[in-house]
Design a protein around this motif. Structure first.
Motif, PDB file in Angstrom:
ATOM      1  N   LEU A 749       0.827  -1.203   0.000  1.00 26.43           N
ATOM      2  CA  LEU A 749       0.000   0.000   0.000  1.00 26.43           C
ATOM      3  C   LEU A 749       0.868   1.262   0.000  1.00 26.43           C
ATOM      4  CD1 LEU A 749      -2.701  -1.018   2.640  1.00 26.43           C
ATOM      5  CD2 LEU A 749      -2.802  -1.255   0.155  1.00 26.43           C
ATOM      6  N   THR A 750       0.270   2.333  -0.489  1.00 24.23           N
ATOM      7  CA  THR A 750       0.919   3.642  -0.420  1.00 24.23           C
ATOM      8  C   THR A 750       0.729   4.231   0.968  1.00 24.23           C
ATOM      9  OG1 THR A 750      -1.050   4.838  -1.134  1.00 24.23           O
ATOM     10  CG2 THR A 750       0.433   4.008  -2.866  1.00 24.23           C
ATOM     11  N   LEU A 751       1.449   5.317   1.234  1.00 32.96           N
ATOM     12  CA  LEU A 751       1.334   5.959   2.544  1.00 32.96           C
ATOM     13  C   LEU A 751      -0.091   6.434   2.787  1.00 32.96           C
ATOM     14  CD1 LEU A 751       2.680   7.029   5.111  1.00 32.96           C
ATOM     15  CD2 LEU A 751       3.248   9.136   3.847  1.00 32.96           C
ATOM     16  N   ALA A 752      -0.706   6.992   1.756  1.00 33.93           N
ATOM     17  CA  ALA A 752      -2.078   7.491   1.908  1.00 33.93           C
ATOM     18  C   ALA A 752      -3.031   6.330   2.189  1.00 33.93           C
ATOM     19  CB  ALA A 752      -2.495   8.249   0.651  1.00 33.93           C
ATOM     20  N   GLN A 753      -2.832   5.208   1.487  1.00 29.10           N
ATOM     21  CA  GLN A 753      -3.695   4.046   1.705  1.00 29.10           C
ATOM     22  C   GLN A 753      -3.510   3.496   3.118  1.00 29.10           C
ATOM     23  OE1 GLN A 753      -2.244   1.760  -1.626  1.00 29.10           O
ATOM     24  NE2 GLN A 753      -4.165   2.073  -2.779  1.00 29.10           N
ATOM     25  N   LEU A 754      -2.271   3.481   3.578  1.00 31.78           N
ATOM     26  CA  LEU A 754      -2.015   3.014   4.945  1.00 31.78           C
ATOM     27  C   LEU A 754      -2.713   3.905   5.958  1.00 31.78           C
ATOM     28  CD1 LEU A 754       1.774   2.112   4.693  1.00 31.78           C
ATOM     29  CD2 LEU A 754      -0.107   0.506   5.051  1.00 31.78           C
ATOM     30  N   GLN A 755      -2.689   5.196   5.718  1.00 25.93           N
ATOM     31  CA  GLN A 755      -3.310   6.137   6.651  1.00 25.93           C
ATOM     32  C   GLN A 755      -4.825   5.952   6.670  1.00 25.93           C
ATOM     33  OE1 GLN A 755      -1.683   9.720   4.973  1.00 25.93           O
ATOM     34  NE2 GLN A 755       0.063   9.768   6.425  1.00 25.93           N
ATOM     35  N   ARG A 756      -5.441   5.784   5.491  1.00 28.97           N
ATOM     36  CA  ARG A 756      -6.885   5.546   5.448  1.00 28.97           C
ATOM     37  C   ARG A 756      -7.244   4.236   6.155  1.00 28.97           C
ATOM     38  NH1 ARG A 756      -6.348   7.453   0.116  1.00 28.97           N
ATOM     39  NH2 ARG A 756      -6.417   5.316  -0.705  1.00 28.97           N
ATOM     40  N   LEU A 757      -6.424   3.212   5.909  1.00 32.38           N
ATOM     41  CA  LEU A 757      -6.698   1.918   6.522  1.00 32.38           C
ATOM     42  C   LEU A 757      -6.545   1.989   8.040  1.00 32.38           C
ATOM     43  CD1 LEU A 757      -7.413  -1.023   5.938  1.00 32.38           C
ATOM     44  CD2 LEU A 757      -4.986  -1.518   5.652  1.00 32.38           C
ATOM     45  N   GLU A 758      -5.600   2.833   8.502  1.00 34.20           N
ATOM     46  CA  GLU A 758      -5.412   2.990   9.939  1.00 34.20           C
ATOM     47  C   GLU A 758      -6.660   3.593  10.573  1.00 34.20           C
ATOM     48  OE1 GLU A 758      -2.079   4.870  12.976  1.00 34.20           O
ATOM     49  OE2 GLU A 758      -2.464   5.847  11.053  1.00 34.20           O
ATOM     50  N   THR A 776       3.638   0.240  12.321  1.00 34.45           N
ATOM     51  CA  THR A 776       5.060   0.086  12.028  1.00 34.45           C
ATOM     52  C   THR A 776       5.342   0.408  10.570  1.00 34.45           C
ATOM     53  OG1 THR A 776       5.241  -1.634  13.722  1.00 34.45           O
ATOM     54  CG2 THR A 776       6.995  -1.528  12.082  1.00 34.45           C
ATOM     55  N   ALA A 777       4.461  -0.080   9.691  1.00 38.17           N
ATOM     56  CA  ALA A 777       4.634   0.219   8.266  1.00 38.17           C
ATOM     57  C   ALA A 777       4.552   1.713   8.024  1.00 38.17           C
ATOM     58  CB  ALA A 777       3.575  -0.523   7.449  1.00 38.17           C
ATOM     59  N   LEU A 778       3.577   2.403   8.729  1.00 41.48           N
ATOM     60  CA  LEU A 778       3.458   3.855   8.574  1.00 41.48           C
ATOM     61  C   LEU A 778       4.724   4.569   9.061  1.00 41.48           C
ATOM     62  CD1 LEU A 778      -0.249   4.457   9.638  1.00 41.48           C
ATOM     63  CD2 LEU A 778       0.801   5.185   7.485  1.00 41.48           C
ATOM     64  N   ALA A 779       5.271   4.081  10.190  1.00 40.29           N
ATOM     65  CA  ALA A 779       6.483   4.705  10.727  1.00 40.29           C
ATOM     66  C   ALA A 779       7.632   4.584   9.734  1.00 40.29           C
ATOM     67  CB  ALA A 779       6.854   4.057  12.064  1.00 40.29           C
ATOM     68  N   MET A 780       7.761   3.425   9.153  1.00 42.88           N
ATOM     69  CA  MET A 780       8.823   3.236   8.165  1.00 42.88           C
ATOM     70  C   MET A 780       8.606   4.143   6.968  1.00 42.88           C
ATOM     71  SD  MET A 780      11.111   1.165   9.252  1.00 42.88           S
ATOM     72  CE  MET A 780      11.952   0.801   7.727  1.00 42.88           C
ATOM     73  N   ARG A 781       7.337   4.245   6.523  1.00 43.24           N
ATOM     74  CA  ARG A 781       7.076   5.102   5.372  1.00 43.24           C
ATOM     75  C   ARG A 781       7.390   6.565   5.705  1.00 43.24           C
ATOM     76  NH1 ARG A 781       3.856   2.445   1.688  1.00 43.24           N
ATOM     77  NH2 ARG A 781       4.475   0.233   1.825  1.00 43.24           N
ATOM     78  N   ARG A 782       7.037   6.973   6.941  1.00 47.53           N
ATOM     79  CA  ARG A 782       7.295   8.368   7.311  1.00 47.53           C
ATOM     80  C   ARG A 782       8.801   8.628   7.404  1.00 47.53           C
ATOM     81  NH1 ARG A 782       2.896   7.448  11.315  1.00 47.53           N
ATOM     82  NH2 ARG A 782       1.000   8.402  10.462  1.00 47.53           N
ATOM     83  N   SER A 783       9.540   7.617   7.878  1.00 44.46           N
ATOM     84  CA  SER A 783      10.989   7.806   7.975  1.00 44.46           C
ATOM     85  C   SER A 783      11.604   7.926   6.596  1.00 44.46           C
ATOM     86  CB  SER A 783      11.614   6.652   8.758  1.00 44.46           C
ATOM     87  OG  SER A 783      11.532   5.455   8.012  1.00 44.46           O
ATOM     88  N   LEU A 784      11.049   7.235   5.656  1.00 43.76           N
ATOM     89  CA  LEU A 784      11.552   7.329   4.289  1.00 43.76           C
ATOM     90  C   LEU A 784      11.114   8.616   3.613  1.00 43.76           C
ATOM     91  CD1 LEU A 784      10.945   3.656   3.107  1.00 43.76           C
ATOM     92  CD2 LEU A 784      13.139   4.740   3.578  1.00 43.76           C
ATOM     93  N   HIS A 785       9.950   9.118   3.999  1.00 46.14           N
ATOM     94  CA  HIS A 785       9.395  10.340   3.433  1.00 46.14           C
ATOM     95  C   HIS A 785       9.347  10.272   1.901  1.00 46.14           C
ATOM     96  CE1 HIS A 785       7.841  14.309   4.082  1.00 46.14           C
ATOM     97  NE2 HIS A 785       8.725  14.865   3.221  1.00 46.14           N
ATOM     98  N   SER A 786       8.828   9.215   1.467  1.00 43.35           N
ATOM     99  CA  SER A 786       8.610   8.988   0.033  1.00 43.35           C
ATOM    100  C   SER A 786       9.905   8.878  -0.758  1.00 43.35           C
ATOM    101  CB  SER A 786       7.735  10.093  -0.586  1.00 43.35           C
ATOM    102  OG  SER A 786       6.479  10.134   0.068  1.00 43.35           O
ATOM    103  N   ARG A 787      11.008   8.692  -0.102  1.00 50.94           N
ATOM    104  CA  ARG A 787      12.252   8.509  -0.831  1.00 50.94           C
ATOM    105  C   ARG A 787      12.376   7.062  -1.284  1.00 50.94           C
ATOM    106  NH1 ARG A 787      13.661  11.310   3.823  1.00 50.94           N
ATOM    107  NH2 ARG A 787      14.522  13.404   3.545  1.00 50.94           N
TER     108      ARG A 787
END
Length: 905
Positions: A749-758, A776-787
């Motif tokens: 999932l994308t970050l936005a999809q993860l946030q909606r699912l949360e 945890t997946a959201l935290a990892m995505r935020r740490s990457l910041h879409s990089r």
């Protein structure tokens, strides 16, 4: 037993006991004087209790011997001679055992007495050997002499008197002569005269006594006495016999027919009766009846009369078989019965005799050869039976071929169509060892011209050719003249094969129906077999009827071909019918082959489902069939899965269907692309859970997770996950399966999809483990910041360099920090920055320092048990869970370097 054999038996079987008595009183004590041989007893009383004789008085106080021959047991006669002593009032008794039927006739017994052993004078029981007298077999002359003596002593109607005397014996009446002279030899002569009227073996069993016994357990058949009992036949010697007719008996009739008025001619005829005695170990009347009947049978055979096989076989296989020319006559008559009456019993006996007697075989083969011109079919049947009964013989095979060719020539030239067809069918069924193939082939070709005008014969020719000569069958099916003569509807089915023409044959002869079906299958490429034809085909398969066609014409072979190679020739209803019958029959291998073929032609589904649901098979048989079908390669997985679910629904997911449930689970595991509705997947899961089939549960959960993961609505996914998590709470491995899938799903999932699912998962407490995975997946995505990985690696490198530079500059050796210098350096560094940029830099530095402080506060702290080094090492190896950003960086670094333990998931 011949007369010579009888003499030898008497000589070799003698055993005797000699008893002595002091006087002629009936109660006089007997003393054992001598003995020899195998005796039943040495007790004198044993013998006197059986029979007791006294010397015969002769007048003037003179005494003569008395003699008796009595039956002792089934094997022996007992000869008793009472011999008066010459020097005192006593006498000696000889008890001599003689083989049954082997005693000499009475005329020779007087001389025999002189050969009896004499008791020793000193009464010592010395065992002495009995010397046998000369036992002379009766001749025609000696017999004529004895019969002549008897005739001379009788009244004028001599034959009537003889028959009267014999009838008394035949009636089992004791023949008693009263008033006969007290002459020992004369009395023996009278007995010998009566014996001469009987065959030797029968006469030797005639019991008699020359003087009435004082005591006797077995009353003799003939005796001399002054009086008789009421049932006895009393003959007053010298007086006319009673005026009564002799008893009606075949032997007496035979004597009447043989009587020509003189003893010599009668004796000659009587002489040949000696060899006709089959079994003398029966009653006198029965034995004489057998002799008379056999004599009559011999005469009928010699005269060529029609006779029953059983009677002739009884003669040739009896105890007194015919010999010489008469034997040849008997077997000639038996051969005639075998040929004219198709009498197999007679034929077998003749064949056996020919095999063992070359002379007889030579004579009868001439008769067989003569019969070939008039009755070749009878000769064929005889020889055929001979080969069947006694085995293959090259000479008889050649004779069989000759008879077959002659019989077929007659049938082709002059026989009706049915007879000709019967002969061709007979030869077609004969064993290959008879080597009749060439004759059959020639005859079928020769008979074809007859079939142009005889359609029934034509059908038979086609059927036989299909079985034995495929080339003739092919040629005949192209012969328009032959086909045109065939009766309908067979003609139409062979000329123009079609479903309608074949259906018209469905209730006709099985052979022509199958022939037309095979010919149609070879020539058309469209539906040929309709329902009626399919039903007849299956009926023939199930029947016990033998169909005389090759193996590939048999119903079972044709059904297999239609269902496994040529289903395109079956109409839909015919295919439904045959496949249903095959399934009901239950043989797995044929069902699997048919299923594989039908699947390849897209004809199996949903036919398989429909058929199995209607078949009402036992559940075990249904499971076996589905297991076999599931094992077929290239079976369409989706259709197969649908069938499994449909059948399990049909049987209400019975616990007894466990093997089918397991097979379905394996199929879904191997074919993940197969789809199933949620209700079916949940039913599979519930059934596997009830049966404790964790592997099946894993398959069902995997397919459910995939189904929910494909849903476009987050609410559907969350509710499905909630139900799954609730259902798998009992199994740690299933929970791990769900979590592993959820991690992979979250990663997709994308970050936005993860946030909606949360946000969608808020309020679902049973999904807490999944929420942690999602966070945890959201935290990892935020740490990457879409990089991406490269950009993230570069950013980490930059951050590390800045922090490292600050650390090296200010956390090294202690120095006095001059604030003015810092300001001067910062001013020089920031000259190129705008006021706004200076503000942003200031904010970031302040926030960075605060974040570093927070990260330090949130890291895993040392304790009494663990030091900082220990914590770092555990994080690096993945042995401890990270508790903050700093821990996280250590943990990820160790993972990237491969420092985590191999078994860690």
């Amino acid at each position: 037993m011949t007369v010579g054999e009888a003499a030898e038996a008497v000589t070799s079987a003698l055993a005797y006991v000699i008893l002595g008595a002091a006087n002629e009183a009936e109660d006089s004590e007997r003393t054992l004087l001598s003995f020899s041989g195998a005796l039943p007893s040495l007790d004198a009383a044993f013998y006197t209790a059986f029979a007791q004789m006294l010397p015969m008085p002769a007048g003037d106080d003179a005494r003569q011997p008395a003699l008796a021959v009595l039956p002792f047991d089934k094997a022996r006669m007992l000869l008793i001679n009472c011999q008066p002593n010459t020097d005192d009032a006593g006498f000696t008794e000889h008890y001599v055992f003689v083989t049954q039927g082997a005693a000499p006739d009475a005329s020779q017994l007087a001389d025999w007495l002189t050969h009896l052993p004499q008791a020793p004078a000193d009464l010592d029981m010395t065992i002495m050997a009995m010397s046998a007298p000369d036992f002379v077999a009766p001749t025609a002359a000696s017999r004529a002499e004895r019969v002549g003596w008897l005739l001379e002593k009788l009244a004028d109607d001599k034959l009537a008197a003889i028959l009267m005397l014999l009838s008394g014996l035949i009636d089992e009446r004791r023949l008693v002569f009263a008033g006969f002279p007290l002459d020992f030899r004369a009395r023996l002569q009278l007995v010998a005269g009566l014996q001469a009227l009987l065959p030797v073996q029968i006469a030797a069993r005639l019991s008699f006594a020359t003087h009435v016994p004082a005591a006797c357990q077995h009353t003799p058949q003939l005796t001399f006495a002054d009086s008789a009992d009421a049932d006895d036949f009393l003959v007053e010697w010298g007086a006319p016999l009673a005026n009564e007719a002799a008893t009606a008996h075949p032997y007496l009739d035979l004597l009447r027919s043989l009587w020509q008025g003189d003893a010599q001619s009668l004796a000659k005829e009587l002489q040949r009766l000696d060899c006709l005695v089959d079994d003398a170990d029966i009653g006198l009347a029965a034995a004489l009846t057998a002799v008379a009947e056999r004599c009559q049978l011999d005469g009928q055979v010699a005269a060529g009369a029609e006779l029953a096989t059983a009677a002739m076989l009884a003669a040739v296989d009896g105890g007194a078989p015919p010999t010489g020319e008469l034997r040849l006559m008997y077997f000639a008559r038996l051969l005639r019965n075998a040929l004219r009456k198709r009498d197999r019993v007679a034929g077998r006996r003749v064949a056996e005799a020919m095999q063992s007697d070359p002379q007889l075989a030579e004579r009868l083969l001439r008769d067989l050869d003569a019969m070939l011109d008039d009755q070749p079919d009878a000769v064929y049947v005889f020889i055929r039976n001979r080969l069947s009964d006694l085995g293959i013989d090259p000479d008889w095979i050649a004779r069989l071929q000759t008879a077959a060719r002659s019989s077929l020539d007659v049938a082709i030239q002059a026989g009706d169509g049915g007879t000709l067809a019967g002969w061709l069918e007979l030869l077609a069924r004969e064993p290959q060892s008879y080597a009749l193939n060439d004759i059959l082939r020639e005859s079928m070709l020769a008979a074809r011209s007859r079939a142009y005008a005889d359609g029934d014969l034509g059908l038979q020719l086609l059927l036989i050719a299909a079985r034995r000569f495929p080339d003739i069958a092919d040629e005949s099916c192209r012969d328009e003249r032959l086909l045109a003569a065939l009766p309908e509807p067979g003609r139409l089915a062979l000329q123009s094969p079609s479903a309608a023409h074949l259906a018209a044959l469905a209730d006709k002869d099985a052979g022509i129906f199958l022939l037309a079906l095979v010919r149609g299958m070879q020539s058309v490429d469209e539906p040929l077999v309709a329902l009626a034809a399919a039903q007849r085909l299956w009926t023939l398969r199930e029947a016990d009827e033998r169909i005389s066609l090759p193996a590939d014409y048999q119903p079972d072979a044709l059904i297999q071909q239609l269902l496994t190679q040529s289903s395109h020739l079956l109409a839909d209803d015919a295919l439904d019918y045959l496949f249903a019958r095959l399934v009901a029959d239950g043989a797995l291998a044929p069902i699997a082959k048919a299923a594989e073929h039908l699947a390849g032609r897209q004809q199996l589904f949903p036919r398989l489902t429909r058929t199995l649901e209607r078949a009402a098979l036992p559940l075990e048989k249904l499971i076996d069939i589905m297991s076999a079908v599931a094992g077929i390669q290239d079976m369409p997985p989706q259709a197969l899965v649908d069938t499994f679910f449909s059948l399990l629904d049909h049987h209400h997911w019975d616990a007894q269907a466990q093997r089918m449930i397991e097979t379905l689970a394996r199929l879904l595991a191997k074919r993940p692309a197969a789809q199933a509705p949620d209700r079916h997947l949940w039913r599979l899961y519930e059934s596997c859970q009830a049966l404790q089939l964790e592997g099946g549960c894993r398959v069902a959960v995997s397919h459910l997770l995939r189904r929910y993961g494909e849903s476009e609505e987050s609410a559907d996914l969350v509710s499905g996950m909630a139900r799954i998590c609730q259902q798998v709470a009992w199994s740690r491995s299933l929970q791990e399966l769900v979590n592993d899938w959820w991690r992979g799903y979250a990663q997709s999932l994308t970050l936005a999809q993860l946030q909606r699912l949360e946000r969608e998962m808020d309020g679902h407490r049973q999904l807490d483990p999944q929420k942690q995975i999602l966070k945890t997946a959201l935290a990892m995505r935020r740490s990457l910041h879409s990089r991406d990985a490269v950009a993230f690696s570069e950013a980490i490198n930059t951050a590390f360099l800045i922090v490292e530079q600050f650390t090296d500059a200010f956390d090294g050796a202690p120095i006095e920090i001059d604030s003015r210098t810092i300001r001067s350096e910062v001013d020089a560094l920031s000259q190129a920055l705008t006021s706004e940029q200076r503000h942003i830099l200031a904010t970031n530095l302040r926030n960075l320092s605060q974040r570093i402080t927070q990260m330090a506060e949130n890291r895993s702290k040392p304790s009494l048990i663990r030091s900082d080094d220990s914590i770092d090492r555990q994080l690096t190896r993945g042995e401890a869970q990270p508790h903050g950003a700093i821990d996280m960086m250590k943990w990820v670094a160790g993972y990237l370097d491969g420092a985590h333990q191999a078994g860690e998931e």
